[in-house]
Design a protein around this motif. Structure first.
Motif, PDB file in Angstrom:
ATOM      1  N   GLU A   1      24.878  43.888  73.816  1.00  0.00           N
ATOM      2  CA  GLU A   1      25.359  44.927  74.564  1.00  0.00           C
ATOM      3  C   GLU A   1      26.908  44.658  75.044  1.00  0.00           C
ATOM      4  O   GLU A   1      27.209  43.542  75.185  1.00  0.00           O
ATOM      5  CB  GLU A   1      24.465  45.256  75.872  1.00  0.00           C
ATOM      6  CG  GLU A   1      24.599  44.052  76.830  1.00  0.00           C
ATOM      7  CD  GLU A   1      23.543  44.586  78.085  1.00  0.00           C
ATOM      8  OE1 GLU A   1      24.163  44.241  79.029  1.00  0.00           O
ATOM      9  OE2 GLU A   1      22.428  44.936  77.935  1.00  0.00           O
TER      10      GLU A   1
ATOM     11  N   LYS B   1      20.239  45.706  83.452  1.00  0.00           N
ATOM     12  CA  LYS B   1      19.982  45.744  81.995  1.00  0.00           C
ATOM     13  C   LYS B   1      18.747  46.158  81.444  1.00  0.00           C
ATOM     14  O   LYS B   1      18.827  47.194  80.539  1.00  0.00           O
ATOM     15  CB  LYS B   1      20.293  44.298  81.566  1.00  0.00           C
ATOM     16  CG  LYS B   1      20.097  44.105  79.853  1.00  0.00           C
ATOM     17  CD  LYS B   1      20.039  42.689  79.631  1.00  0.00           C
ATOM     18  CE  LYS B   1      19.576  42.612  77.961  1.00  0.00           C
ATOM     19  NZ  LYS B   1      19.314  41.525  77.608  1.00  0.00           N
TER      20      LYS B   1
ATOM     21  N   ILE C   1      18.322  49.791  78.985  1.00  0.00           N
ATOM     22  CA  ILE C   1      17.650  49.679  77.754  1.00  0.00           C
ATOM     23  C   ILE C   1      16.873  50.846  77.665  1.00  0.00           C
ATOM     24  O   ILE C   1      16.661  51.349  76.817  1.00  0.00           O
ATOM     25  CB  ILE C   1      17.449  48.177  77.387  1.00  0.00           C
ATOM     26  CG1 ILE C   1      18.567  47.610  76.939  1.00  0.00           C
ATOM     27  CG2 ILE C   1      16.434  48.229  76.028  1.00  0.00           C
ATOM     28  CD1 ILE C   1      18.385  46.058  76.770  1.00  0.00           C
TER      29      ILE C   1
END
Length: 389
Positions: free
Chosen positions: A115, A257, A261
C-alpha cells in the motif's frame, strides 16, 4: 528551531524503542515476498550482465545485475555454497545478493509496496545482510530508499536522482544529486560479519505517496565507511552482500490500515465491476519483444488473482494488444502469447481455467495515438473484460 528538532528526534527514538516490543502479524508487513521464497523459476547462473527476473515482486532497477539464490538453483546460485560466497538464508531457502561499493559499480533491488505510505505516519523498515567472505572489503551505509515512482536507470554505477532543468536560453541541463534513503545503517557500524546475519533497521515519517522501496548503497565510497576486514578472501572486486527477510510496518496506523482495506475491497465488489466492463492491467511488464512476465508485474497480477478469488462466479477474457509497429500477423501472435502468459500465471496459482479465456488482437484496437511513444506505450497492454459475474 533546535528545540523543535530535538523533540522530534526524541519522539522518533521513543517510537523506535516501543517498536522493539510490538509484535506484528505477517499480514501487517507491507512487503510482498519478504524472504524471496516465491519465484517463477529457479536461478541457474550468475551473469555479470544478467537480469534478476526469477523472484516474484522483486527486480533490479538498474543495469547492475542483482542475483537470486535458491536451494533449487543451479550450481552457481545454490545455497549455502554458490559462485559468490557461502551463506545459508536467514529463513527459508532463498536470498538475494548485491554489490554495494569499493568501485563505482553498484547493484540494487526494488519492490512495490502493498500500500502507498500515508503522510505523517511513522514506519519501521528492517532487513538482514551478510557479507560474502569472497569480498574485498565491507561498507556501512546500506539503506532503504522510498519513492513515489518506480526507479529505472540504465546505469551500472551509483544511483543518482537525475532531474532535467531548462535554462533561460532554452538549453536543457541534467542535474544529478544523491538520493537520501530514509533508512540507512549507522556510518560507524561497518557490516563485516561473514558468518551471521546483521540487521539494518530504522524508523521514519512518510511524506505520503511513497510506493516503492529500493535497497542498496546510495553513498560514494568515501562516505560509505569502507573497511578491509581480516575475515575476507579478496576474490570479488567489491563489497558483496546477501540480503534476506525485509520487513516494513506502520507503527502508527495499524488499525486504520485494516479498516481502509475492508472499505476498498467492499467498494470493488459492489460498485466497480459488471458484465462487459473492461479493465486495463496497469504495471504488467514483459521483456522487449517477448511474452515472459517480469517480476515487476507481480503486484498487478496479485490484485487480479485476489479479485477473482473474492468473486468466485466472475469469468474474464484476457486480451493482449500491441502498438502498430511490426507486421500484423507477428503482432497478433505476440499479443496472444502475452495474454496467455497472464492466463498461465492465474491457472498456476489456483484460478479455474474454466473461468478464463485469452486472445490476441495485435494493433487492431488502439486506445491512444500510435504516432507518439507515449501513445504506443499505452497501446501495448493486457486488459480483461468481465464476461460473467
Amino acid at each position: 528551531m533546535k528545540i523543535v528538532l530535538l523533540i522530534a528526534l526524541i519522539s522518533l527514538k521513543c517510537l523506535f524503542l516501543e517498536a522493539q516490543n510490538v509484535s506484528f502479524d505477517n499480514d501487517s508487513n507491507l512487503i510482498y515476498n519478504p524472504s524471496f521464497e516465491l519465484h517463477s523459476s529457479c536461478p541457474q547462473r550468475i551473469d555479470p550482465y544478467g537480469i534478476m527476473d526469477e523472484v516474484d515482486a522483486w527486480w533490479q532497477p538498474t543495469h547492475g545485475s542483482s542475483d537470486y539464490y535458491n536451494n533449487c538453483g543451479g550450481k552457481q546460485c545454490k545455497v549455502p555454497k554458490n559462485k559468490l560466497g557461502i551463506q545459508m538464508p536467514r529463513s527459508g531457502e532463498s536470498m538475494v545478493g548485491i554489490y554495494c561499493s569499493l568501485t563505482d559499480y553498484r547493484e540494487y533491488i526494488q519492490t512495490e509496496l502493498k500500500e502507498t505510505l500515508k503522510e505523517g505516519e511513522t514506519y519501521k523498515l528492517s532487513f538482514y545482510v551478510s557479507l560474502s567472505e569472497y569480498s574485498k572489503g565491507a561498507v556501512a551505509t546500506i539503506g532503504g530508499l522510498f519513492t513515489s515512482y518506480r526507479i529505472w536507470d540504465t546505469t551500472r554505477q551509483m544511483l543518482t536522482d537525475n532531474k532535467v532543468k531548462t535554462l533561460s536560453n532554452g538549453m536543457r541541463q541534467v542535474i544529478a544529486t544523491f538520493y537520501q534513503p530514509q533508512v540507512v545503517n549507522d556510518f560507524n557500524r561497518p557490516l563485516f560479519d561473514t558468518s551471521n546475519w546483521q540487521k539494518v533497521e530504522g524508523i521514519f515519517v512518510a511524506n505520503g505517496g511513497e510506493r516503492y522501496l529500493t535497497i542498496g548503497n546510495f553513498y560514494p565510497e568515501e562516505q560509505s565507511n569502507h573497511i578491509d576486514p581480516m575475515n575476507t578472501q579478496n576474490i570479488l572486486p567489491g563489497a558483496y552482500y546477501y540480503i534476506d527477510d525485509v520487513e516494513l510496518y506502520c507503527l502508527s496506523c495499524k488499525e486504520q490500515k485494516k479498516e481502509s482495506i475492508a472499505i476498498e475491497n467492499n467498494k470493488a465488489k459492489q460498485d466497480d465491476f459488471m458484465v462487459g466492463s473492461t479493465v486495463v492491467l496497469d504495471d504488467i511488464f514483459f521483456d522487449f519483444d517477448k511474452s515472459i512476465l517480469l517480476p515487476q508485474s507481480y503486484v498487478a497480477l496479485l490484485k487480479l488473482r485476489n479479485l477473482l478469488n473474492e468473486n468466485p462466479n466472475m469469468k474474464i477474457l484476457l486480451a493482449g494488444h500491441t502498438d502498430n509497429k511490426g507486421k500484423d500477423k507477428y503482432n497478433e501472435k505476440l499479443s496472444e502469447a502475452r495474454a496467455k502468459a497472464v492466463y498461465d500465471y492465474l491457472v498456476e496459482r489456483g484460478i479455474d481455467k474454466k473461468r478464463l479465456k485469452y486472445a490476441g488482437f495485435g494493433a487492431k484496437h488502439p486506445i491512444a495515438d500510435n504516432k507518439t511513444e507515449e501513445g504506443r506505450a499505452k497501446n501495448r497492454r493486457v486488459e480483461f473484460t468481465i464476461t460473467d459475474i
